[in-house]
Motif scaffolding. Structure first.
Motif, mmCIF file in Angstrom:
data_model
loop_
_atom_site.group_PDB
_atom_site.id
_atom_site.type_symbol
_atom_site.label_atom_id
_atom_site.label_comp_id
_atom_site.label_asym_id
_atom_site.label_seq_id
_atom_site.Cartn_x
_atom_site.Cartn_y
_atom_site.Cartn_z
ATOM 1 N N MET A 1 0.845 -1.184 0.000
ATOM 2 C CA MET A 1 0.000 0.000 0.000
ATOM 3 C C MET A 1 0.889 1.245 0.000
ATOM 4 O O MET A 1 1.819 1.343 0.782
ATOM 5 C CB MET A 1 -0.881 -0.008 1.243
ATOM 6 C CG MET A 1 -1.767 1.161 1.350
ATOM 7 S SD MET A 1 -2.816 0.965 2.819
ATOM 8 C CE MET A 1 -3.572 2.524 2.840
ATOM 9 N N THR A 2 0.581 2.174 -0.876
ATOM 10 C CA THR A 2 1.337 3.417 -0.925
ATOM 11 C C THR A 2 0.521 4.548 -0.314
ATOM 12 O O THR A 2 -0.708 4.532 -0.336
ATOM 13 C CB THR A 2 1.697 3.785 -2.378
ATOM 14 O OG1 THR A 2 0.495 3.950 -3.109
ATOM 15 C CG2 THR A 2 2.547 2.708 -3.021
ATOM 16 N N ILE A 3 1.240 5.520 0.194
ATOM 17 C CA ILE A 3 0.590 6.688 0.779
ATOM 18 C C ILE A 3 0.536 7.773 -0.285
ATOM 19 O O ILE A 3 1.528 8.072 -0.941
ATOM 20 C CB ILE A 3 1.356 7.165 2.019
ATOM 21 C CG1 ILE A 3 1.356 6.069 3.090
ATOM 22 C CG2 ILE A 3 0.757 8.448 2.562
ATOM 23 C CD1 ILE A 3 2.163 6.405 4.316
ATOM 24 N N SER A 4 -0.621 8.378 -0.453
ATOM 25 C CA SER A 4 -0.799 9.404 -1.481
ATOM 26 C C SER A 4 -0.114 10.716 -1.088
ATOM 27 O O SER A 4 0.227 10.944 0.074
ATOM 28 C CB SER A 4 -2.292 9.657 -1.702
ATOM 29 O OG SER A 4 -2.845 10.313 -0.572
ATOM 30 N N GLU A 5 0.077 11.575 -2.083
ATOM 31 C CA GLU A 5 0.643 12.901 -1.824
ATOM 32 C C GLU A 5 -0.230 13.677 -0.842
ATOM 33 O O GLU A 5 0.265 14.428 -0.008
ATOM 34 C CB GLU A 5 0.785 13.675 -3.129
ATOM 35 C CG GLU A 5 1.842 13.117 -4.049
ATOM 36 C CD GLU A 5 1.958 13.895 -5.348
ATOM 37 O OE1 GLU A 5 1.068 14.722 -5.649
ATOM 38 O OE2 GLU A 5 2.950 13.672 -6.051
ATOM 39 N N PHE A 6 -1.533 13.463 -0.938
ATOM 40 C CA PHE A 6 -2.471 14.132 -0.033
ATOM 41 C C PHE A 6 -2.210 13.702 1.410
ATOM 42 O O PHE A 6 -2.130 14.539 2.313
ATOM 43 C CB PHE A 6 -3.906 13.783 -0.452
ATOM 44 C CG PHE A 6 -4.961 14.527 0.309
ATOM 45 C CD1 PHE A 6 -5.310 15.825 -0.046
ATOM 46 C CD2 PHE A 6 -5.636 13.929 1.359
ATOM 47 C CE1 PHE A 6 -6.303 16.508 0.645
ATOM 48 C CE2 PHE A 6 -6.626 14.604 2.053
ATOM 49 C CZ PHE A 6 -6.958 15.898 1.694
ATOM 50 N N GLU A 7 -2.039 12.397 1.646
ATOM 51 C CA GLU A 7 -1.783 11.896 2.999
ATOM 52 C C GLU A 7 -0.433 12.378 3.523
ATOM 53 O O GLU A 7 -0.310 12.753 4.687
ATOM 54 C CB GLU A 7 -1.857 10.373 3.036
ATOM 55 C CG GLU A 7 -3.251 9.829 2.784
ATOM 56 C CD GLU A 7 -4.275 10.301 3.808
ATOM 57 O OE1 GLU A 7 -3.956 10.360 5.011
ATOM 58 O OE2 GLU A 7 -5.401 10.622 3.398
ATOM 59 N N PHE A 8 0.597 12.357 2.666
ATOM 60 C CA PHE A 8 1.901 12.879 3.062
ATOM 61 C C PHE A 8 1.792 14.352 3.437
ATOM 62 O O PHE A 8 2.365 14.790 4.441
ATOM 63 C CB PHE A 8 2.929 12.737 1.930
ATOM 64 C CG PHE A 8 3.707 11.464 1.969
ATOM 65 C CD1 PHE A 8 4.430 11.072 3.085
ATOM 66 C CD2 PHE A 8 3.733 10.645 0.861
ATOM 67 C CE1 PHE A 8 5.162 9.902 3.106
ATOM 68 C CE2 PHE A 8 4.463 9.467 0.859
ATOM 69 C CZ PHE A 8 5.172 9.096 1.990
ATOM 70 N N GLY A 9 1.079 15.124 2.635
ATOM 71 C CA GLY A 9 0.912 16.547 2.906
ATOM 72 C C GLY A 9 0.215 16.807 4.226
ATOM 73 O O GLY A 9 0.614 17.695 4.988
ATOM 74 N N LYS A 10 -0.838 16.042 4.516
ATOM 75 C CA LYS A 10 -1.529 16.186 5.798
ATOM 76 C C LYS A 10 -0.559 15.950 6.954
ATOM 77 O O LYS A 10 -0.546 16.706 7.924
ATOM 78 C CB LYS A 10 -2.696 15.196 5.904
ATOM 79 C CG LYS A 10 -3.896 15.574 5.106
ATOM 80 C CD LYS A 10 -5.055 14.598 5.194
ATOM 81 C CE LYS A 10 -4.969 13.508 6.195
ATOM 82 N NZ LYS A 10 -6.041 12.517 6.113
ATOM 83 N N THR A 11 0.253 14.923 6.830
ATOM 84 C CA THR A 11 1.213 14.587 7.879
ATOM 85 C C THR A 11 2.210 15.724 8.095
ATOM 86 O O THR A 11 2.510 16.094 9.229
ATOM 87 C CB THR A 11 1.955 13.280 7.520
ATOM 88 O OG1 THR A 11 0.983 12.253 7.359
ATOM 89 C CG2 THR A 11 2.941 12.892 8.579
ATOM 90 N N ARG A 12 2.712 16.286 7.005
ATOM 91 C CA ARG A 12 3.693 17.380 7.104
ATOM 92 C C ARG A 12 3.072 18.630 7.730
ATOM 93 O O ARG A 12 3.697 19.299 8.550
ATOM 94 C CB ARG A 12 4.260 17.727 5.733
ATOM 95 C CG ARG A 12 5.014 16.631 5.081
ATOM 96 C CD ARG A 12 6.356 16.418 5.729
ATOM 97 N NE ARG A 12 7.066 15.407 4.952
ATOM 98 C CZ ARG A 12 7.854 14.505 5.468
ATOM 99 N NH1 ARG A 12 8.046 14.467 6.755
ATOM 100 N NH2 ARG A 12 8.457 13.627 4.715
#
Length: 93
Positions: A1-12
């Motif tokens: 499973m990969t994490i989307s750019e949207f999920e990475f952005g939320k985390t940052r």
């Protein structure tokens, strides 16, 4: 499973908000996103910052979140985070 750019952005963005809260001395807090729209292409999300029972929320469109996937570099995103943190600081003072 990969994490989307949207999920990475939320985390940052959440990490940036947490760091800003710690810099002003607010150690006990909650930072979370509420996503709006359907997955896998949400329209954006509301970031809620809570400290000492006081909550402040702000809207982040999907493009702002996705652009923050590696680092929060957009000035408008940084200003929104700073505004939320300032609101919490005022509320808990």
């Amino acid at each position: 499973m990969t994490i989307s750019e949207f999920e990475f952005g939320k985390t940052r963005i959440m990490a940036e908000a947490r760091a800003a809260l710690r810099r002003i001395g607010v150690e006990y807090h909650c930072v979370m996103f509420d996503v709006h729209g359907s997955q896998p292409l949400p329209q954006g999300a509301t970031l809620t910052v809570t400290a000492e029972g006081n909550s402040i929320s702000g809207w982040f469109p999907a493009d702002e979140i996705e652009d923050s996937r590696d680092r929060v570099t957009r000035a408008d995103v940084r200003q929104k985070i700073a505004g939320l943190v300032a609101g919490v600081k005022t509320a808990v003072a």
